[in-house]
Scaffold this motif. Structure first.
Motif, PDB file in Angstrom:
ATOM      1  N   THR A 149       0.813  -1.200   0.000  1.00  0.00           N
ATOM      2  CA  THR A 149       0.000   0.000   0.000  1.00  0.00           C
ATOM      3  C   THR A 149       0.856   1.263   0.000  1.00  0.00           C
ATOM      4  OG1 THR A 149      -0.175  -0.012   2.406  1.00  0.00           O
ATOM      5  CG2 THR A 149      -1.919  -1.156   1.181  1.00  0.00           C
ATOM      6  N   GLY A 150       2.108   1.124  -0.378  1.00  0.00           N
ATOM      7  CA  GLY A 150       2.984   2.283  -0.444  1.00  0.00           C
ATOM      8  C   GLY A 150       3.274   2.903   0.911  1.00  0.00           C
ATOM      9  N   GLY A 151       3.187   2.118   1.975  1.00  0.00           N
ATOM     10  CA  GLY A 151       3.499   2.612   3.302  1.00  0.00           C
ATOM     11  C   GLY A 151       2.346   3.307   4.013  1.00  0.00           C
ATOM     12  N   ALA A 165     -10.763  -3.368   8.716  1.00  0.00           N
ATOM     13  CA  ALA A 165     -10.459  -3.734   7.333  1.00  0.00           C
ATOM     14  C   ALA A 165     -11.640  -3.483   6.399  1.00  0.00           C
ATOM     15  CB  ALA A 165     -10.019  -5.194   7.258  1.00  0.00           C
ATOM     16  N   LYS A 166     -12.847  -3.634   6.900  1.00  0.00           N
ATOM     17  CA  LYS A 166     -14.020  -3.463   6.038  1.00  0.00           C
ATOM     18  C   LYS A 166     -14.160  -2.034   5.512  1.00  0.00           C
ATOM     19  CE  LYS A 166     -17.370  -2.667   9.750  1.00  0.00           C
ATOM     20  NZ  LYS A 166     -18.536  -3.226  10.428  1.00  0.00           N
ATOM     21  N   HIS A 167     -13.420  -1.097   6.100  1.00  0.00           N
ATOM     22  CA  HIS A 167     -13.491   0.297   5.659  1.00  0.00           C
ATOM     23  C   HIS A 167     -12.418   0.651   4.624  1.00  0.00           C
ATOM     24  CE1 HIS A 167     -16.644   1.145   8.481  1.00  0.00           C
ATOM     25  NE2 HIS A 167     -15.906   0.719   9.486  1.00  0.00           N
ATOM     26  N   GLY A 183     -11.692  -1.373  -1.978  1.00  0.00           N
ATOM     27  CA  GLY A 183     -11.737  -2.759  -2.446  1.00  0.00           C
ATOM     28  C   GLY A 183     -10.361  -3.309  -2.772  1.00  0.00           C
ATOM     29  N   GLY A 184      -9.541  -2.511  -3.448  1.00  0.00           N
ATOM     30  CA  GLY A 184      -8.194  -2.955  -3.808  1.00  0.00           C
ATOM     31  C   GLY A 184      -7.308  -3.166  -2.593  1.00  0.00           C
ATOM     32  N   ALA A 185      -7.378  -2.244  -1.623  1.00  0.00           N
ATOM     33  CA  ALA A 185      -6.583  -2.370  -0.394  1.00  0.00           C
ATOM     34  C   ALA A 185      -7.057  -3.572   0.428  1.00  0.00           C
ATOM     35  CB  ALA A 185      -6.661  -1.093   0.425  1.00  0.00           C
TER      36      ALA A 185
END
Length: 131
Positions: free
Chosen positions: A1-3, A29-31, A34-36
């Motif tokens: 995630t680029g940090g 995590a649900k927040h 979609g990609g993350a």
């Protein structure tokens, strides 16, 4: 995630996976986008695989694990998969996204990635075989 995220934790009482942003804020995590979210759960699978096989490499069967990723994130994830493959992990990757093949074009040419297309299946019923 680029940090952007620095830590992952699991809250067993609430059965929740949480991430800590670099600003210190924890979020469920649900927040995540979609990609993350896809990337997080793939990282968790990798960590579990490494934990289960600490002294050897195994395999992953992946069915479009990055379906919600934009092209940039998808390219980074393919780099990660190639790196894992070079370390000895076997990866079977199913995808309906042409982007995956486009991103891996160079690795396909080098023979690092094998593409095995599935034959098309026609699900139309043949009325002559009905009883």
């Amino acid at each position: 995630t680029g940090g952007l995220y620095t830590d992952v934790s699991y809250d067993p009482e609430r059965l929740l996976v949480k991430v800590r942003r670099k600003d210190g804020k924890e979020i469920e995590a649900k927040h995540l986008s979609g990609g993350a979210y896809d990337q997080l759960y793939f990282a968790i699978r990798l960590a579990l695989g490494a934990k289960l096989l600490p002294d050897e490499k195994g395999f992953f069967i992946l069915d479009d694990p990055f379906i919600k990723s934009d092209t940039g994130r998808l390219a980074q994830q393919m780099k990660t998969l190639l790196s894992l493959s070079r370390e000895g992990w076997q990866i079977i990757y199913f995808s309906a996204k042409d982007e995956v093949k486009d991103i891996l074009k160079g690795s396909i040419k080098k023979g690092e990635v094998l593409i095995k297309p599935f034959p098309r299946t026609d699900f139309k019923r043949d009325k002559t075989q009905e009883t």
